[in-house]
Design an enzyme around this catalytic site. Structure first.
Site, PDB file in Angstrom:
ATOM      1  N   HIS A  52     -21.841 -37.366  83.350  1.00 25.61           N
ATOM      2  CA  HIS A  52     -21.548 -38.074  82.301  1.00 25.61           C
ATOM      3  C   HIS A  52     -22.297 -39.496  82.633  1.00 25.61           C
ATOM      4  O   HIS A  52     -22.566 -39.807  83.623  1.00 25.61           O
ATOM      5  CB  HIS A  52     -20.132 -38.016  81.764  1.00 25.61           C
TER       6      HIS A  52
HETATM    7  C1  T46 Z   1     -16.290 -41.547  86.081  1.00 20.86           C
HETATM    8  C2  T46 Z   1     -16.069 -40.688  87.271  1.00 20.86           C
HETATM    9  C3  T46 Z   1     -16.193 -41.482  88.596  1.00 20.86           C
HETATM   10  C4  T46 Z   1      -7.902 -39.519  81.264  1.00 20.86           C
HETATM   11  O1  T46 Z   1      -6.871 -39.113  80.316  1.00 20.86           O
HETATM   12  N1  T46 Z   1      -7.856 -40.758  81.618  1.00 20.86           N
HETATM   13  C5  T46 Z   1      -8.701 -41.430  82.536  1.00 20.86           C
HETATM   14  O2  T46 Z   1      -8.619 -42.757  82.548  1.00 20.86           O
HETATM   15  C6  T46 Z   1      -9.758 -40.648  82.823  1.00 20.86           C
HETATM   16  C7  T46 Z   1     -10.763 -41.426  84.059  1.00 20.86           C
HETATM   17  C8  T46 Z   1      -9.732 -39.365  82.692  1.00 20.86           C
HETATM   18  N2  T46 Z   1      -8.843 -38.640  81.854  1.00 20.86           N
HETATM   19  C9  T46 Z   1      -8.797 -37.481  81.638  1.00 20.86           C
HETATM   20  C10 T46 Z   1     -10.037 -36.587  80.790  1.00 20.86           C
HETATM   21  C11 T46 Z   1     -10.097 -35.191  81.301  1.00 20.86           C
HETATM   22  O3  T46 Z   1      -9.616 -34.484  80.485  1.00 20.86           O
HETATM   23  O4  T46 Z   1      -9.001 -36.672  82.799  1.00 20.86           O
HETATM   24  C12 T46 Z   1      -9.505 -35.564  82.915  1.00 20.86           C
HETATM   25  C13 T46 Z   1     -10.531 -35.717  83.915  1.00 20.86           C
HETATM   26  O5  T46 Z   1     -11.773 -36.616  83.672  1.00 20.86           O
HETATM   27  P1  T46 Z   1     -13.226 -36.340  83.942  1.00 20.86           P
HETATM   28  O6  T46 Z   1     -13.799 -34.903  83.507  1.00 20.86           O
HETATM   29  O7  T46 Z   1     -13.958 -37.324  82.854  1.00 20.86           O
HETATM   30  O8  T46 Z   1     -13.374 -36.612  85.289  1.00 20.86           O
HETATM   31  P2  T46 Z   1     -14.418 -36.758  86.191  1.00 20.86           P
HETATM   32  O9  T46 Z   1     -14.203 -36.827  87.678  1.00 20.86           O
HETATM   33  O10 T46 Z   1     -15.688 -35.982  86.002  1.00 20.86           O
HETATM   34  O11 T46 Z   1     -14.969 -38.338  85.979  1.00 20.86           O
HETATM   35  C14 T46 Z   1     -14.232 -39.616  86.283  1.00 20.86           C
HETATM   36  C15 T46 Z   1     -14.068 -40.337  85.110  1.00 20.86           C
HETATM   37  O12 T46 Z   1     -13.927 -39.729  83.625  1.00 20.86           O
HETATM   38  C16 T46 Z   1     -15.622 -41.082  84.855  1.00 20.86           C
HETATM   39  O13 T46 Z   1     -15.263 -42.347  83.914  1.00 20.86           O
HETATM   40  O14 T46 Z   1     -17.105 -42.506  86.217  1.00 20.86           O
HETATM   41  O15 T46 Z   1     -14.521 -40.092  87.502  1.00 20.86           O
END
Ligand code: T46
Length: 132
Positions: free
Chosen positions: A49
């Site tokens: 993303h």
């Molecule tokens: C990024 C990389 C480095 C929340 O509820 N609150 C939060 O602050 C975050 C970051 C995530 N979430 C929830 C959203 C999803 O349901 O946690 C779950 C996993 O998030 P995501 O799939 O976006 O995780 P990554 O590891 O793919 O990405 C994260 C960050 O979302 C993103 O901003 O830059 O780490």
């Protein structure tokens, strides 16, 4: 490319090491949110993303992983493998996180509160956004 690796100053002595991160002082933004990623495994990649406005600083507190960073024109790979190496990622950068070592722990400092509407989770949409 709207990213950079920052070498953080280490305050070390015979008791161990300490690194301090201060919003707008040794990183380029004020910190509104902190989250961490742990229990990672090598087979599972994350990210895929970009962010429309968010700025972040990412530190591999323990272990290592590879970041693929893409501005819509160029794609570069960066290894995070040391607690004193911080990866700053600005807005409009596609990121993929791969090859996690077992139990790698990432600490992430963010310039804004969590807002899913601010994510671009489709690569085609990202390309449209950066080439608009
Ligand atoms: C990024 C990389 C480095 C929340 O509820 N609150 C939060 O602050 C975050 C970051 C995530 N979430 C929830 C959203 C999803 O349901 O946690 C779950 C996993 O998030 P995501 O799939 O976006 O995780 P990554 O590891 O793919 O990405 C994260 C960050 O979302 C993103 O901003 O830059 O780490």
């Amino acid at each position: 490319m709207n990213y950079k690796l920052i070498d953080m100053d280490i305050h070390g002595d015979n008791r161990g090491k300490l690194i301090a991160i201060e919003g707008t002082k040794n990183i380029p933004f004020d910190i509104k949110r902190v989250y961490y990623i742990y229990d990672t495994i090598p087979e599972e990649s994350r990210g895929f993303h970009a962010h429309k406005t968010l700025e972040q600083l990412i530190v591999a507190i323990d272990g290592a992983c590879q970041f693929v960073l893409d501005d819509g024109k160029t794609r570069e790979k960066v290894w995070l493998n040391s607690p004193n190496k911080a990866l700053y990622i600005g807005k409009n950068m596609w990121r993929e996180m791969k090859h996690f070592s077992y139990g790698c722990k990432l600490m992430v400092l963010a310039s804004e509160y969590y807002d899913e509407k601010e994510y671009i989770r489709s690569y085609d949409e990202f390309l449209k956004e950066v080439n608009a």
